[in-house]
Enzyme design. Structure first.
Site, mmCIF file in Angstrom:
data_model
loop_
_atom_site.group_PDB
_atom_site.id
_atom_site.type_symbol
_atom_site.label_atom_id
_atom_site.label_comp_id
_atom_site.label_asym_id
_atom_site.label_seq_id
_atom_site.Cartn_x
_atom_site.Cartn_y
_atom_site.Cartn_z
ATOM 1 N N LYS A 11 1.400 4.257 -2.989
ATOM 2 C CA LYS A 11 1.321 5.708 -2.736
ATOM 3 C C LYS A 11 2.599 6.397 -3.197
ATOM 4 O O LYS A 11 2.563 7.465 -3.814
ATOM 5 C CB LYS A 11 1.071 5.965 -1.250
ATOM 6 C CG LYS A 11 -0.330 5.537 -0.816
ATOM 7 C CD LYS A 11 -0.470 5.576 0.680
ATOM 8 C CE LYS A 11 -1.870 5.157 1.105
ATOM 9 N NZ LYS A 11 -1.977 4.848 2.524
ATOM 10 N N ASP A 55 0.841 -1.202 0.000
ATOM 11 C CA ASP A 55 0.000 0.000 0.000
ATOM 12 C C ASP A 55 0.883 1.262 0.000
ATOM 13 O O ASP A 55 0.641 2.205 -0.765
ATOM 14 C CB ASP A 55 -0.905 -0.045 1.242
ATOM 15 C CG ASP A 55 -1.780 1.172 1.344
ATOM 16 O OD1 ASP A 55 -2.543 1.407 0.394
ATOM 17 O OD2 ASP A 55 -1.667 1.906 2.349
#
Ligand SMILES: Nc1ncnc2c1ncn2[C@@H]1O[C@H](COP(=O)(O)OP(=O)(O)O)[C@@H](O)[C@H]1O
Ligand SMILES: N[C@@H](CC(=O)OP(=O)(O)O)C(=O)O
Length: 774
Positions: free
Chosen positions: A656, A652
């Site tokens: 980003k 994750d």
């Protein structure tokens, strides 16, 4: 004040309709009530005449269904059907006569067609007369006097006026047949299709009525046919002139013919809906709704275009004179003219059933010139004329641009245009196949261009919060001039519509075609899923006019080729994609970086804590607390993905970082990032790192870094006084060092996860998008 009520075929469909109408008449004690034939009956009678006269036995089944239709309504209403049965026998006799003769003329057509009104009025009369003796039935053949132009007879107003004054007792409730009349010799005539409105207007004029109320299946006049444009808006007031313009161009709500008696005596006409009597309807009078400059879009179907090109041998004046006099002599009605004087060419629009005759007369008028190639003629069939009307048309600068650019985007060709200098309308011809799309597009570009139509896919925690936020803040946004409208929300199988209806889908194409057919102006797909499949379909959505707003990180982390294709697709279609919630939920990280870049700043380094889950875990590390226990606690508190390994693996954070890195120009892929995976980290390993950091007055953090063309994430021991050490709870913190922010970096910190803050990110994107689009 005497009022004339007219009840049209659209609200004469069954016994319930007639009960409702009877209630209105009795409640209002209304004295003059005009009735059309039951729904579809006039068309049915024309068919009977045509079949019978062509010796086609299909007329028999038509007669049977006509009888069944009327008798069923009688029995539903508890009305004695003897009289109705007798009238139906007369219709049958006439049709048998036509069958025997194998012929009909217009007088016979008027004779048979007029029975529609006789039947409907008799049924209504019989129903009302069951409970009242004050009801009178009037056959308008006895009081409307016309010439003998069968099927579109001209009224002799003087004779009609005195006959009506003799026959109609306004002390009683009169049920009067619309549409039908008779000539000086007593032969039945009709006033032309939709002629009952005219009957009502004539009686309004004769009896100096205060108002003519035309009852319909719609609540009033709308900005377009509500059966085609579902978001058409009801008009409260419209002027006679505007309505005449709309009626001329095909609006069926009130016939053009009916307007003239009302205009001459300034009698307001009110259009009201039978099925919604609390609605006050639309008032057609000398006044208009000034704020609503444009009143509507309407269309005439089944027209043909003749283009006549003259190569300037004749003077333009002479050429036009010859064209018009030829057409005029043939009694052909020209609906629209568009002229290009430089080329001496002219386009004339006529009804399709008159095109052959029009071509014939033009050919014979210009036989010599055509032979010598001085004049050429070409014809486009299957055309429709679309008109936009309203009192402000002439001085609305940019209106044509707005209309035609939207049609251009939808690849709709304009085949001829006409607009006068002080005109109340702009009209143009398009292929009939494009008509409905064209009407919707124009309607929406004029009336709905202030609204962003949101389709939300994914109704999980974030999707639901977004829906809640849009709905609860709606009024607030409206006050700021932004109309965010949810047009649908979908789970993985079904789309739910604001009307309460829903439809199942098996491919995104089905969703796209469903919403595209509404031809709205500004669409946005709000992808609240984490689906790769939906992302793979973004380009299709964009090609069909959708902008994208999404917290889903998958699109911006596609492999670079696909990512570039998506960017190009947005560019080519002039659409936007906003994704603030991709990084730090609602924190303004993406927008800040974009602003810096737009201002010409250079991003040197981005460093921070990008995961709310990992932030929580490292914020809670302390002496004597096991790493694995904190992970458990985070899971129990709902701060992790269902499987905490999805957070611990660092993917994750990697996504980003990749999103930000690409924003600042790195052409890299996920596989280029160096990410520390914590899935297999043991309590001992983490404790060891924690302990040695502690001894050096440092704090352990899982930090992402973008610098020098590379991006990575790993556990780092940061100084205790560094901003990164100060995070609490599930905070995200991002520090941005730039050419201008070089001594003290720009720091953004706050809650970086959770449904509400993510929804804020999404909604703030919607507002940004709306500010660009509206
Ligand atoms: N701008 C408009 N506003 C309202 N209705 C319209 C408009 N344009 C077309 N219509 C259509 O006109 C229909 C009513 O006309 P019509 O069927 O002739 O009624 P009636 O049979 O009662 O005279 C409505 O059902 C609607 O579909
Ligand atoms: N029944 C006639 C006259 C009329 O005015 O009907 P409606 O009110 O349903 O348009 C016709 O169909 O032309």
């Amino acid at each position: 004040m005497l009022e004339i009520y007219k009840f049209g075929g659209s609200i004469l469909k069954n016994a319930d309709d007639i009960r409702k109408i009877a209630d209105i008449i009795i409640k209002d004690g209304n004295k003059i009530n005009i009735f059309s034939a039951l729904h579809g009956v006039t068309d049915g009678l024309i068919k009977i005449a045509e079949y019978a006269s062509k010796k086609d036995v299909k007329y028999i089944s038509e007669i049977d269904s006509l009888r069944d239709y009327h008798l069923k309504i009688c029995s539903d209403l508890g009305v004695d059907n003897k009289e109705i049965g007798e009238i139906l026998i007369r219709v049958k006799d006439i049709s048998e006569y036509l069958y025997k003769e194998g012929f009909y003329d217009l007088s016979l057509l008027d004779l048979i067609v007029g029975y529609g009104e006789i039947l409907s009025s008799n049924i209504v009369y019989l129903f009302l007369a069951k409970d009242s003796s004050n009801i009178e039935l009037i056959d308008a053949k006895n009081c409307i006097r016309t010439d003998s132009t069968f099927t579109s007879a001209k009224v002799d107003f003087e004779a009609t006026s005195s006959l009506c004054k003799n026959l109609v007792n306004i002390g009683k409730i009169n049920i009067i047949t619309g549409f039908i009349a008779s000539d000086g010799e007593g032969r039945p005539t009709t006033l032309g299709r939709n002629g009952s409105d005219y009957t009502a207007a004539l009686l309004g004029k004769i009896f100096s009525a205060g108002k003519i109320v035309i009852w319909k299946d719609v609540d009033g006049v709308f900005t377009a046919n509500p059966k085609i444009v579902s978001n058409a808006i009801q008009i409260s007031k419209i002027s006679y002139k505007e309505m005449s313009e709309l009626s001329y161009f095909g609006n069926k709500v009130v016939s053009l013919m009916a307007l003239s008696p009302a205009i001459s005596d300034d009698i307001p006409i009110c259009i009201r809906g039978l099925y919604n009597i609390t609605n006050e309807g639309t008032l057609i009078s000398s006044k208009t709704d000034e704020e609503m400059g444009i009143k509507g879009i309407t269309a005439i179907e089944d027209v043909s275009l003749i283009n006549i090109n003259s190569f300037n041998i004749l003077g333009i004046g002479e050429f036009l004179k010859q064209v018009f006099s030829a057409i005029n002599k043939a009694n052909i009605n020209i609906i629209m003219i568009s002229q290009s004087s430089s080329e001496s060419s002219i386009s004339i629009c006529v009804r399709s059933d008159e095109i052959n005759e029009a071509i014939r007369v033009i050919n014979s008028e210009f036989t010599k010139e055509i032979r010598e190639n001085i004049i050429s003629i070409d014809v486009k069939n299957n055309q429709s004329i679309v008109a936009v009307a309203g009192f402000k048309i002439a001085n609305q600068s940019g209106l044509s641009g707005k209309i035609f650019s939207n049609l251009g985007l939808a690849n709709i060709n304009i085949n001829a245009i006409s607009q006068g200098l002080c005109a109340m309308s702009i009209s143009f011809a398009v292929d009939s196949s494009a008509l409905n799309l064209c009407v919707k597009l124009i309607h929406n570009s004029i009336f709905e261009n202030k609204c962003v139509n949101c389709l939300i896919i994914g109704n999980g925690v974030v999707g639901s919060s977004v829906i809640k936020m849009i709905n609860s803040q709606r009024q607030y946004f409206l006050e700021k001039g932004i109309d965010l409208r949810i047009i649908g929300y979908a789970n993985s199988k079904e789309v739910f519509l604001p009307s309460g209806e829903s439809f199942k889908y098996s491919s995104y194409d089905e969703i796209i075609s469903w919403f595209s057919k509404e031809a709205l102006i500004h669409y946005v797909l709000i992808d609240c899923t984490s689906s790769d499949d939906l992302v793979a379909n973004y380009r299709k959505f964009i090609d069909h006019g959708f902008n994208i707003v999404t917290p889903n990180k998958k699109a911006n982390t596609l492999n670079f080729d696909e990512f570039e294709k998506l960017q190009n697709c947005l560019k080519v279609n002039k659409k936007y994609m906003f994704y603030e919630a991709n990084v730090g939920a609602g924190l303004p990280i993406i927008s800040t970086i974009k602003d810096l870049i737009d201002c010409g700043d250079e991003i040197v380094k981005i460093e921070g804590i990008f995961s709310g889950t990992l932030s929580y875990i490292f914020n809670n590390l302390s002496n004597g607390v096991k790493f694995s226990d904190i992970v458990k606690m985070a899971k129990e508190n709902g701060f992790t993905e269902p499987d905490p390994r999805d957070d611990l693996c660092g993917m994750d954070v990697a996504r980003k970082l990749l999103i930000l890195a690409r924003m600042i120009g790195y052409r890299i892929n996920l596989s280029d990032l160096k990410i520390q995976n914590l899935v297999d980290a043991t309590d001992e390993q983490i404790f060891e790192m924690f302990d040695s950091a502690n001894k050096e007055n440092k704090t352990l953090r899982y930090v992402g870094l973008i610098e020098d063309g590379k991006a990575s994430a790993k556990i780092i021991a940061v100084d205790n006084d560094s901003p990164l050490a100060s995070t609490k709870h599930t905070d995200n913190i991002i520090s941005i060092t730039t050419k201008f922010y070089n001594k003290t970096p720009l720091v953004i910190r706050g809650a970086g996860a959770g449904a509400d803050v993510t929804a804020i990110g999404v909604v703030s994107d919607l507002i940004k998008l709306a500010n660009i689009l509206l």
